[in-house]
Write a protein that holds these residues in place. Structure first.
Motif, PDB file in Angstrom:
ATOM      1  N   PHE A 183     103.881 -30.317  24.461  1.00 42.10           N
ATOM      2  CA  PHE A 183     102.644 -30.571  23.710  1.00 42.10           C
ATOM      3  C   PHE A 183     101.457 -30.865  24.641  1.00 42.10           C
ATOM      4  O   PHE A 183     100.333 -30.471  24.358  1.00 42.10           O
ATOM      5  N   ARG A 184     101.731 -31.548  25.743  1.00 39.61           N
ATOM      6  CA  ARG A 184     100.621 -31.821  26.653  1.00 39.61           C
ATOM      7  C   ARG A 184     100.146 -30.535  27.322  1.00 39.61           C
ATOM      8  O   ARG A 184      98.951 -30.329  27.533  1.00 39.61           O
ATOM      9  N   ASN A 187      97.990 -28.756  24.997  1.00 35.66           N
ATOM     10  CA  ASN A 187      96.668 -29.358  24.985  1.00 35.66           C
ATOM     11  C   ASN A 187      95.871 -28.986  26.234  1.00 35.66           C
ATOM     12  O   ASN A 187      94.669 -28.738  26.158  1.00 35.66           O
ATOM     13  N   SER A 188      96.555 -28.928  27.375  1.00 38.91           N
ATOM     14  CA  SER A 188      95.870 -28.528  28.618  1.00 38.91           C
ATOM     15  C   SER A 188      95.368 -27.094  28.486  1.00 38.91           C
ATOM     16  O   SER A 188      94.285 -26.750  28.957  1.00 38.91           O
ATOM     17  N   ILE A 190      94.495 -25.644  25.738  1.00 43.34           N
ATOM     18  CA  ILE A 190      93.308 -25.680  24.869  1.00 43.34           C
ATOM     19  C   ILE A 190      92.090 -26.131  25.682  1.00 43.34           C
ATOM     20  O   ILE A 190      91.003 -25.568  25.573  1.00 43.34           O
ATOM     21  N   GLU A 191      92.326 -27.149  26.521  1.00 40.70           N
ATOM     22  CA  GLU A 191      91.226 -27.674  27.347  1.00 40.70           C
ATOM     23  C   GLU A 191      90.684 -26.572  28.262  1.00 40.70           C
ATOM     24  O   GLU A 191      89.472 -26.394  28.407  1.00 40.70           O
ATOM     25  N   ARG A 194      88.789 -24.139  26.199  1.00 41.02           N
ATOM     26  CA  ARG A 194      87.519 -24.738  25.761  1.00 41.02           C
ATOM     27  C   ARG A 194      86.521 -24.721  26.928  1.00 41.02           C
ATOM     28  O   ARG A 194      85.374 -24.314  26.758  1.00 41.02           O
ATOM     29  N   LYS A 251      93.015 -28.489  16.489  1.00 42.27           N
ATOM     30  CA  LYS A 251      94.223 -28.107  17.230  1.00 42.27           C
ATOM     31  C   LYS A 251      94.534 -29.153  18.292  1.00 42.27           C
ATOM     32  O   LYS A 251      95.678 -29.593  18.450  1.00 42.27           O
ATOM     33  N   SER A 252      93.468 -29.565  18.994  1.00 39.93           N
ATOM     34  CA  SER A 252      93.643 -30.494  20.100  1.00 39.93           C
ATOM     35  C   SER A 252      94.160 -31.848  19.589  1.00 39.93           C
ATOM     36  O   SER A 252      95.079 -32.441  20.163  1.00 39.93           O
ATOM     37  N   PHE A 255      97.898 -31.505  18.572  1.00 40.91           N
ATOM     38  CA  PHE A 255      98.820 -31.495  19.708  1.00 40.91           C
ATOM     39  C   PHE A 255      98.884 -32.857  20.393  1.00 40.91           C
ATOM     40  O   PHE A 255      99.928 -33.267  20.877  1.00 40.91           O
ATOM     41  N   HIS A 256      97.739 -33.542  20.425  1.00 40.79           N
ATOM     42  CA  HIS A 256      97.725 -34.859  21.065  1.00 40.79           C
ATOM     43  C   HIS A 256      98.609 -35.830  20.287  1.00 40.79           C
ATOM     44  O   HIS A 256      99.353 -36.631  20.862  1.00 40.79           O
ATOM     45  N   TYR A 259     102.099 -35.106  21.093  1.00 38.39           N
ATOM     46  CA  TYR A 259     102.383 -35.568  22.454  1.00 38.39           C
ATOM     47  C   TYR A 259     102.723 -37.071  22.431  1.00 38.39           C
ATOM     48  O   TYR A 259     103.722 -37.511  22.999  1.00 38.39           O
TER      49      TYR A 259
END
Ligand SMILES: Nc1ncnc2c1ncn2[C@@H]1O[C@H](COP(=O)(O)OP(=O)(O)OP(=O)(O)O)[C@@H](O)[C@H]1O
Length: 608
Positions: A183-184, A187-188, A190-191, A194, A251-252, A255-256, A259
């Motif tokens: 999950f992290r 998120n990474s 997505i980051e 972004r 989404k972020s 996922f967070h 996580y």
């Protein structure tokens, strides 16, 4: 993707070897810090709690248990002291050392790459990203490398210890692994996405920020409506950033949440429920075992978080190191430190033979054949964009011809030691820059000249360019600082005055070839006349090349080249070209007519 991961790991090793060369002690201290960090958690999870509970169960004396606890506290206190020493002393001093050495390396490289690199946006982006916080990032990379290395070993031990205590409890360890790795990572990703989508908006925001604080734009902003245009662009860019943020926010957050649940909640609560069930319902676990498992769960979670954090960070840092590496390992096409033949100091001839040149794919010069003989004066004239300055840039080897060759004394200029070759030239360009240093330093530009000789050379050069009186009227004469960047008393010169300082540079430099690229574009007609007169007088012993749009100033040149669309269209002395009645004669007559017309208007009082 796999290749990227491998490269990323390779880049971490590259960072390690780079830091080792610059400051080996930080490597040893960081490695030991990480080792102690994981050792601390392992000791706590596998040994401390187990010992205390077993000791209580086995009826050890209170003082024996207290001695064990006191030794443990002493060990942890020493470790904390060591960490404070590393963070408070070793790291800051090593940061400074790495900073100094790394930036020296980067600056050296940046001076060694050819000019073209600064026009290649891909290379330039990598260069600026490599320069940004390079020192702290590279040490961070080493830190995460050891986090990865010792974290991996510690994770294996943590597994083994938990397995020894209760083999089913090991299943819970997979939860923080899923949380962190899956999950992290999502998120990474997505980051990353972004940041990528925000990049053009952020670039625009940076650009406008820069415009707003740079002095160069202050006049236009006050005198025109450009600010409204910039404001609109700024608003659009900010809206763009907000839109991208909105696009990813759900989404972020989702996922967070997963996580956090997997990394902390499920393992903590899950293991407690599991332990409580076995202790209270199935009665297959003692309270002491439950206490040990609970404490192991906490420390194992932190070991795994440390390890997975290092994995994620090392991939991120690997990308940064990639920029650094691309830049440092770039193979220069025209390396400034190229060591070739010594060109000597005598100029017999410089020859352009069938020279063609294109900036990327845009052809600028075509089949250029020109010959300059030593100690003679040459003028390059022609309309804007004809290719005159490009000829000078090729001659100075800022670029190499795409076709043909340039010869100095019969030998291709590529064969000469580049620094010795460049030392043959003194150049005054149209776009030369002022440095926030003294007038004398702005004229001599770091030349190693003894102080008393320097003052004489600077004085002569300033007199020849016609700015000496102005400089002597400044508070500290030739030692007055130019610009007010660092000195409130610094001098602010007019455009023409600064151009004269630039021209002084070429006068001050002792070398056989002098090049002036439109040295008088910002000068008034009288100053211009005097300047050309002085250039011709002062450079009698030099091979002199100059570019000028004012054809009256080229009359005394030994030879004139007229360029059009990157080709020599006419050449000869002024007289020969006038006699030809071609393009040169036409240009000259038009300029003379305008000049006479202006004069008539002035005498008739139209401009009075
Ligand atoms: N770094 C560059 N990248 C791409 N094109 C360039 C670059 N420098 C110059 N050019 C192009 O090359 C052509 C010739 O430029 P150059 O500066 O040599 O002309 P010039 O004769 O000196 O002009 P001017 O009299 O206006 O100074 C121009 O069309 C210009 O747009």
């Amino acid at each position: 993707m796999e290749l990227k991961k491998i490269n990323s790991l390779k880049n971490n090793f590259y960072a390690l070897s780079l830091v080792w060369k610059m400051c080996p002690r930080i490597i040893i201290f960081l490695a030991l810090s990480k080792l102690l960090y994981y050792f601390g958690w392992l000791f706590y999870s596998a040994f401390f709690m187990r010992y205390v509970i077993n000791a209580l169960q086995n009826g050890e004396t209170f003082s024996a248990i207290m001695i064990f606890i006191a030794i443990t506290v002493a060990i942890f206190a020493t470790m904390a002291l060591y960490n404070s020493f590393v963070l408070g002393y070793i790291k800051p001093t090593s940061d400074t050392e790495v900073n100094k050495k790394l930036y020296q390396m980067l600056f050296k490289k940046s001076c060694n790459v050819e000019l073209e690199c600064f026009e290649n946006s891909d290379f330039y982006d990598k260069y600026t990203l490599a320069m940004k916080n390079a020192d702290t990032r590279i040490i961070e990379t080493v830190d995460t490398f050891f986090g990865l290395f010792f974290g991996f070993i510690a994770s294996i031990f943590a597994f083994i210890f938990m397995f020894q205590v209760d083999k089913f409890s090991v299943a819970f360890i997979f939860l923080p692994i899923i949380g962190n790795f899956y999950f992290r990572r999502l998120n990474s990703h997505i980051e990353y996405q972004r940041n990528k989508e925000m990049a053009p908006h952020n670039r625009r925001i940076d650009y406008i920020n820069r415009i707003m604080y740079l002095k160069d734009y202050a006049k236009e902003i006050r005198l025109t409506n450009i600010f409204n245009l910039l404001k609109r662009q700024y608003t659009d860019a900010i809206t763009g950033v907000a839109d991208v943020t909105k696009k990813f926010v759900l989404k972020s957050a989702f996922f967070h949440w997963f996580y956090v649940m997997f990394t902390f909640t499920f393992i903590f609560e899950g293991l407690l429920i599991y332990g409580a069930y076995r202790t209270l319902v199935s009665e297959t676990m003692t309270l002491a075992q439950l206490a040990v498992i609970t404490s192991m769960m906490v420390s194992t979670t932190w070991i795994l978080i440390g390890f997975t954090d290092s994995v994620t960070a090392s991939f991120k840092n690997g990308l940064f190191i990639d920029y650094l590496r691309t830049f440092l390992e770039y193979e220069e096409k025209i390396p400034e430190d190229y060591d070739g033949a010594d060109p000597g100091n005598e100029i017999e001839s410089i020859e352009f033979r069938g020279v063609g040149f294109a900036y990327k794919d845009i052809p600028v010069l075509k089949n250029l054949n020109m010959k300059f003989e030593g100690k003679k004066t040459y003028a390059l004239v022609g309309h804007n964009g004809a290719g005159k300055s490009t000829i000078i840039k090729l001659l100075l080897r800022f670029y190499d011809p795409t076709e043909g060759e340039i010869l100095l004394n019969g030998r291709n200029i590529k064969e000469y030691n580049l620094q010795k070759y460049r030392a043959l030239f003194a150049t005054a360009f149209q776009d030369n820059r002022m440095f926030s240093m003294s007038v004398a330093d702005n004229v001599t530009l770091g030349e190693n000249i003894p102080a008393e000789e320097r003052d004489k050379i600077v004085t002569e050069a300033l007199q020849l360019s016609g700015v000496y009186e102005k400089v002597m009227s400044l508070p500290q004469g030739i030692n007055t600082t130019l610009t007010r960047e660092f000195d409130d008393e610094g001098a602010v010169l007019s455009g023409g005055e600064f151009q004269k300082i630039v021209v002084s540079r070429a006068f001050a430099r002792r070398c056989p070839i002098k090049v002036f690229d439109e040295p008088s574009s910002a000068l008034d007609p009288i100053a211009e006349y005097k300047l050309f007169d002085n250039i011709l007088k002062a450079c009698k012993e030099n091979t002199l090349l100059f570019i000028s749009h004012r054809l009256s100033s080229v009359q005394n040149a030994d030879h004139v080249f007229l360029l059009e669309n990157g080709e020599v269209r006419e050449e000869g002395t002024h007289r020969e070209l006038m006699a030809k009645h071609g393009i040169y004669a036409d240009m000259y007559e038009k300029q003379a007519e305008n000049y006479l017309a202006d004069k008539t208007k002035q005498t008739e009082g139209i401009w009075a």
